[in-house]
Design an enzyme around this catalytic site. Structure first.
Site, PDB file in Angstrom:
ATOM      1  N   MET A  30      29.928  29.868  41.123  1.00  0.00           N
ATOM      2  CA  MET A  30      29.792  29.835  42.583  1.00  0.00           C
ATOM      3  C   MET A  30      28.311  29.709  42.957  1.00  0.00           C
ATOM      4  SD  MET A  30      32.790  32.157  44.158  1.00  0.00           S
ATOM      5  CE  MET A  30      31.971  33.737  44.055  1.00  0.00           C
ATOM      6  N   LEU A  33      22.755  30.817  40.605  1.00  0.00           N
ATOM      7  CA  LEU A  33      22.785  30.916  39.142  1.00  0.00           C
ATOM      8  C   LEU A  33      21.710  31.876  38.635  1.00  0.00           C
ATOM      9  CD1 LEU A  33      23.439  27.177  38.243  1.00  0.00           C
ATOM     10  CD2 LEU A  33      25.094  29.021  38.649  1.00  0.00           C
ATOM     11  N   HIS A  34      22.106  32.694  37.663  1.00  0.00           N
ATOM     12  CA  HIS A  34      21.217  33.705  37.092  1.00  0.00           C
ATOM     13  C   HIS A  34      21.329  33.674  35.571  1.00  0.00           C
ATOM     14  CE1 HIS A  34      24.934  35.847  36.602  1.00  0.00           C
ATOM     15  NE2 HIS A  34      25.112  36.011  37.903  1.00  0.00           N
ATOM     16  N   HIS A  37      24.729  33.090  34.021  1.00  0.00           N
ATOM     17  CA  HIS A  37      25.173  31.696  34.032  1.00  0.00           C
ATOM     18  C   HIS A  37      24.413  30.868  32.991  1.00  0.00           C
ATOM     19  CE1 HIS A  37      26.035  32.898  38.350  1.00  0.00           C
ATOM     20  NE2 HIS A  37      27.208  32.515  37.920  1.00  0.00           N
ATOM     21  N   GLN A  61      38.869  33.031  47.511  1.00  0.00           N
ATOM     22  CA  GLN A  61      38.816  34.251  46.691  1.00  0.00           C
ATOM     23  C   GLN A  61      38.080  35.394  47.390  1.00  0.00           C
ATOM     24  OE1 GLN A  61      36.594  32.062  43.426  1.00  0.00           O
ATOM     25  NE2 GLN A  61      35.746  34.098  43.092  1.00  0.00           N
ATOM     26  N   GLY A 147      32.310  34.699  31.971  1.00  0.00           N
ATOM     27  CA  GLY A 147      31.520  35.865  31.576  1.00  0.00           C
ATOM     28  C   GLY A 147      32.395  37.114  31.454  1.00  0.00           C
ATOM     29  N   GLN A 153      39.100  39.045  35.398  1.00  0.00           N
ATOM     30  CA  GLN A 153      39.191  37.600  35.668  1.00  0.00           C
ATOM     31  C   GLN A 153      39.416  36.832  34.366  1.00  0.00           C
ATOM     32  OE1 GLN A 153      36.586  35.234  38.485  1.00  0.00           O
ATOM     33  NE2 GLN A 153      35.456  34.809  36.622  1.00  0.00           N
ATOM     34  N   VAL A 176      25.460  39.656  30.418  1.00  0.00           N
ATOM     35  CA  VAL A 176      23.995  39.643  30.303  1.00  0.00           C
ATOM     36  C   VAL A 176      23.454  40.752  31.189  1.00  0.00           C
ATOM     37  CG1 VAL A 176      21.909  38.276  30.718  1.00  0.00           C
ATOM     38  CG2 VAL A 176      23.960  37.180  29.798  1.00  0.00           C
ATOM     39  N   ARG A 187      25.233  39.392  43.236  1.00  0.00           N
ATOM     40  CA  ARG A 187      25.288  40.403  44.299  1.00  0.00           C
ATOM     41  C   ARG A 187      24.212  41.481  44.148  1.00  0.00           C
ATOM     42  NH1 ARG A 187      31.185  39.159  43.977  1.00  0.00           N
ATOM     43  NH2 ARG A 187      31.761  38.369  46.028  1.00  0.00           N
TER      44      ARG A 187
HETATM   45  O1  PAF Z   1      33.307  33.994  38.314  1.00  0.00           O
HETATM   46  C1  PAF Z   1      33.078  33.212  39.267  1.00  0.00           C
HETATM   47  O2  PAF Z   1      31.921  32.882  39.572  1.00  0.00           O
HETATM   48  C2  PAF Z   1      34.228  32.658  40.076  1.00  0.00           C
HETATM   49  O3  PAF Z   1      35.237  33.590  40.223  1.00  0.00           O
HETATM   50  C3  PAF Z   1      34.776  31.329  39.515  1.00  0.00           C
HETATM   51  C4  PAF Z   1      35.377  31.512  38.128  1.00  0.00           C
HETATM   52  C5  PAF Z   1      33.674  30.292  39.457  1.00  0.00           C
HETATM   53  C6  PAF Z   1      35.895  30.797  40.435  1.00  0.00           C
HETATM   54  O4  PAF Z   1      35.420  30.537  41.720  1.00  0.00           O
END
Ligand code: PAF
Length: 281
Positions: A30, A33-34, A37, A61, A147, A153, A176, A187
């Site tokens: 989403m 990026l850190h 990621h 979501q 991750g 998830q 990480v 967040r």
């Molecule tokens: O983990 C996330 O960043 C999100 O839940 C994902 C898997 C990209 C789905 O939007």
């Protein structure tokens, strides 16, 4: 590195890569990026021929009153990070591209979503599964990387893949952490300096739980009480949403710890909702 905003565009590029004989990898994100990621992208780069990174803040979501609007968006930095990581293409669709009409179809995994975050964020994991299923249908990756911080998830996505026969291998990379132990998360940006100072105590509490389990396998309720005590004492502004000791595969609460378990927690700290977990045994 190419950037595609449309489904047609990304499908064309991926089709070419596949016809050239390459395997396709997907790191779904989403954005914002850190380092977490970056680990996924490095694993992705090493684990396929043509690496797709998707950047899409998925509205379905987020529940009502959650942080969809406030979610950090850093597009220029994200593209630079993808380029650095050696991504072949970034797929960054807009909401209108992913949801051109009101979506009437939802992918929903039962049971595994009725606990942990799924129980406190109704619909959240349905939104995740639905968008991940859409991304899998668009990109058709051979492998995709997730991750371990979002432990539930990863379990739920794996189950969706198995139940719906998506021909994709799910790879889960370890969480990480900052040098002080705090799990890296987009967040974390919401934390005030004082909250940021206290936040590493969540992982400290989980590490203490891990030691207790390794040393003497106490009942799960003792672990929950110890983690609760640690956090209540040291994260003064924290509101504990849950602390659970669960089976790593079924995610059901366990009573004993003489077997593999995951200790997972969610704590609200100011504007941030922080999650973390450790797997023991
Ligand atoms: O983990 C996330 O960043 C999100 O839940 C994902 C898997 C990209 C789905 O939007």
């Amino acid at each position: 590195m190419d950037v595609e905003n449309t489904i047609e565009g990304i499908r064309n590029r991926i089709g070419k890569a596949r016809r050239a004989g390459g395997t396709i990898g997907l790191v779904p994100t989403m954005g914002a990026l850190h380092a977490g990621h970056r680990t996924l992208m490095a694993a992705g780069r090493a684990g396929c021929d043509y690496l797709v990174v998707s950047i899409f803040v998925n509205p379905t979501q987020f529940g009502p009153g959650e942080d969809y609007q406030a979610y950090p968006r850093t597009p220029a930095e994200d593209l630079a990070a993808c380029e650095d990581a050696g991504a072949d293409v970034v797929f960054a669709p807009g909401v209108g591209q992913m949801y051109p009409t009101e979506p009437l179809t939802t992918v929903s995994v039962s049971k595994l979503t009725e606990t942990l975050c799924g129980r406190r964020r109704p619909g959240h994991l349905d939104g995740v599964c639905t968008v991940v299923a859409k991304l899998f249908n668009i990109v058709e990756p051979d492998r995709a990387w997730f991750g371990a911080k979002d432990y539930q998830q990863s379990v739920v996505v794996r189950r969706m893949v198995r139940d719906l026969n998506f021909p994709v291998e799910i790879v889960v990379e370890p969480t990480v952490r900052e040098p002080d132990g705090l799990a890296v998360s987009s967040r974390n940006a919401y934390l005030t300096p004082e909250q940021r100072r206290q936040a590493p105590e969540l992982y400290a509490a989980l590490r203490a739980a891990e030691n207790m389990i390794t040393e003497r396998q106490p009942p799960a309720e003792e672990i929950v009480a110890a983690v609760r005590g640690h956090i209540s004492g040291k994260v003064v502004e924290g509101e504990i949403e849950y602390i659970q000791v669960v089976d790593p595969e079924t995610l059901e609460d366990v009573e004993t710890t003489d077997r593999p378990v995951v200790v997972a927690l969610a704590v609200r700290l100011g504007k941030a909702r922080l999650i973390d977990n450790v797997r023991v045994g």
